[in-house]
Design an enzyme around this catalytic site. Structure first.
Site, short mmCIF file in Angstrom:
data_model
loop_
_atom_site.label_atom_id
_atom_site.label_comp_id
_atom_site.label_asym_id
_atom_site.label_seq_id
_atom_site.Cartn_x
_atom_site.Cartn_y
_atom_site.Cartn_z
N LYS A 1 37.72 -4.22 6.74
CA LYS A 1 36.67 -4.65 7.27
C LYS A 1 36.76 -5.79 8.81
CE LYS A 1 35.58 -6.04 2.80
NZ LYS A 1 34.86 -5.65 2.63
N ARG A 39 34.32 -0.26 -7.27
CA ARG A 39 33.85 1.20 -8.17
C ARG A 39 34.94 1.76 -8.98
NH1 ARG A 39 29.23 2.28 -3.75
NH2 ARG A 39 29.13 0.44 -3.71
#
Ligand code: BES
Ligand code: MN
Ligand code: ZN
Length: 490
Positions: free
Chosen positions: A274, A348
């Protein structure tokens, strides 16, 4: 703060009182009583234009050591939940600035739009407790308490039973919210997956109705949780799945409601790193797990006659020589294979194996709660959590609980087209759905692992914490979830 509901004689009370004044100048009964006692001081103040009942106006009258805090409440029946909460916050703030230790709150006169006394009291307590919250665990100088107020008496004419119930529900929820906020705000060098597991163990030591089981990486490997383990493999902190089983249904064999929380105690993005700006906020990537902890605490406090299993999927996502990479193909516990296209879409992966794991509980429903996608924040902003479910009944029940608790959620569509975006040339699924509809493709990904039970997904990426001046965890969606569970009982 201590709360009670009493139908006391207002005229005789020595304590300070908060009273509502409405815009049409007709005083509610409680204000009339005090007006009489104070020889029309309230009527005079209105006549002199010192207060008119306009929303948010405040006037303090003194009667010896007693203070009468008059609060403008606008037009009766028109005040919204949000306005009411702001009003309560303001009135209590002013009460705190007086010398009062106990205060009688007669804002129970206010009829919030489409709400009854129960919600008047419940919203009041949830608001007051949320505003009292401070997180100074890591400050060497603690925040000084500058108020003596320790007791609030809700004035009720009758209906004390409903009022008592509101107090009981609200205090349990508020404490659950506080616990969720405490865990969520905790820094990632302390709050790691083992820390989450220790919280779960401590909870079961305090609450006999809760049994805790921790699944570590060794057992995950035996179970074939290849997606979950891949995310964790770049971190020195072991992944831990904490399972808190609360069994209190009159029928012990009743199917449990399972709540699964994403517990990324830090999400750097992994090899798909990130950007640096605001990366500290990724300590909040475990807010789903924290909310489950708060819910379990509240449920135990309320002794709800249900079977509920709260699961915190603890893990850390870091770049490292051992980290998983874009291009890797993982085998999930379900047998489905996943091509990793972005290691930052890790939530996920952790959740899909956890959702397969919970099949063993033969759940009545499963709801997962996750700070899953920035796309959800783009779609809905910071006020509504995203709700995704292929099951209309379950989705409606969650929408209803969200509306009741004012812990808002908005349903996003999960039509079959979205599955197309998850196709991979090399594996059964890709972990990325392309540029558009990212909150939905994340939900669509999870739906491949939830075929054995009714399931819903709450994306709390926008609602779990605040940025800026009030930076910190919100404790959402504890209130929504406890309301959902309360609705199963009532
Ligand atoms: N934890 C983040 C989602 C997130 C980002 C929540 C910002 C709140 C604020 C999640 O693991 C993530 O990184 N999601 C990616 C998914 C993308 C790579 C498909 C995202 O939203 O950018
Ligand atoms: Mn991520
Ligand atoms: Zn994440």
């Amino acid at each position: 703060m201590n709360y009670s509901a009493q139908s006391i004689s207002l005229e005789q009370a020595q304590e300070s009182i908060i009273l509502a004044i409405f815009e049409d100048n007709s005083l509610p009964l409680s204000a009339k009583k005090i007006d009489k006692k104070l020889n029309d001081q309230i009527t005079d103040a209105i006549k002199n234009g010192e207060i008119s009942g306009k929303l948010g106006q405040i006037l303090i009258l003194r009667n010896c050591t007693q203070r009468i805090i008059l609060v403008g409440a606008g037009k009766q029946n028109e005040i919204t939940e949000r306005q009411y909460k702001q009003l309560i916050a303001k009135a209590i703030q002013i009460a705190k600035e007086t010398i009062a230790t106990t205060i009688i709150n007669a804002l129970t006169d206010i009829q919030i739009k489409d709400r009854d006394l129960y919600w008047n009291i419940r919203f009041a307590i949830e608001t007051i407790e949320a505003n009292e919250y401070i997180f100074d665990q890591f400050k060497s100088k603690k925040v000084e308490k500058n108020s003596n107020l320790s007791e609030i008496i809700f004035y009720v004419e009758n209906n004390t039973e409903k009022a008592q119930q509101a107090i009981q529900h609200a205090t349990a929820i508020a404490l659950g919210v506080k616990m969720a906020r405490d865990i969520a705000n905790c820094p990632p060098n302390i709050c790691n997956p083992v820390y989450l597991a220790n919280q779960a163990k401590r909870l079961s030591q305090r609450v006999p109705l809760i049994k805790t089981k921790i699944v570590g990486e060794k057992e995950m490997a035996e179970l074939g949780m290849g997606a979950y383990l891949a995310v964790s493999q770049g971190s020195e902190n072991e992944a831990q799945l904490s399972i808190m089983e609360y069994r209190n249904h009159p029928n012990p064999n009743a199917k449990p409601i399972v709540l699964v929380g994403k517990g990324l105690t830090f999400d750097a993005g992994g090899i798909s790193l990130k950007p640096a700006a605001d990366m500290d906020e990724m300590k909040y990537d475990m807010c789903g797990a924290a909310s489950i902890f708060g819910v379990m605490h509240a449920v135990a406090e309320l002794k709800l006659p249900l079977n509920i299993i709260g699961v915190m999927a603890g893990c850390e996502n870091l770049p490292d020589g051992k980290a998983y990479r874009p291009g890797d193909i993982l085998t999930t516990m379900s047998g489905l294979t996943v091509e990793v296209l972005n290691t930052d879409a890790e939530g996920r992966l952790v959740l899909c194996d956890t959702l397969t794991y919970v099949e063993r509980f033969e759940p009545e429903y499963v709801i997962d709660i996750a700070t899953l996608t920035g796309a959800c924040v783009v779609a809905l902003g910071q006020h509504n959590s995203g709700l995704i479910s292929p099951h209309d009944d379950l989705a409606h029940n969650i929408e209803q609980a969200a509306q009741q608790s004012s812990d808002k959620a908005w349903r996003l569509p999960l039509t079959e087209e979205y599955q197309e975006q998850l196709k991979s040339p090399f594996a059964d699924l890709a972990n990325l759905g392309g540029r558009w509809g990212g909150a939905i493709t994340a939900g669509a990904f999870l739906s491949n692992f939830t075929k054995k039970y009714p399931w819903a997904h709450l994306d709390i990426a926008g609602t779990a914490w605040l940025q800026g001046a009030n930076k910190g965890a919100t404790g959402r969606p504890v209130s929504l979830l406890v309301q959902f569970l309360l609705n199963q009982v009532i």
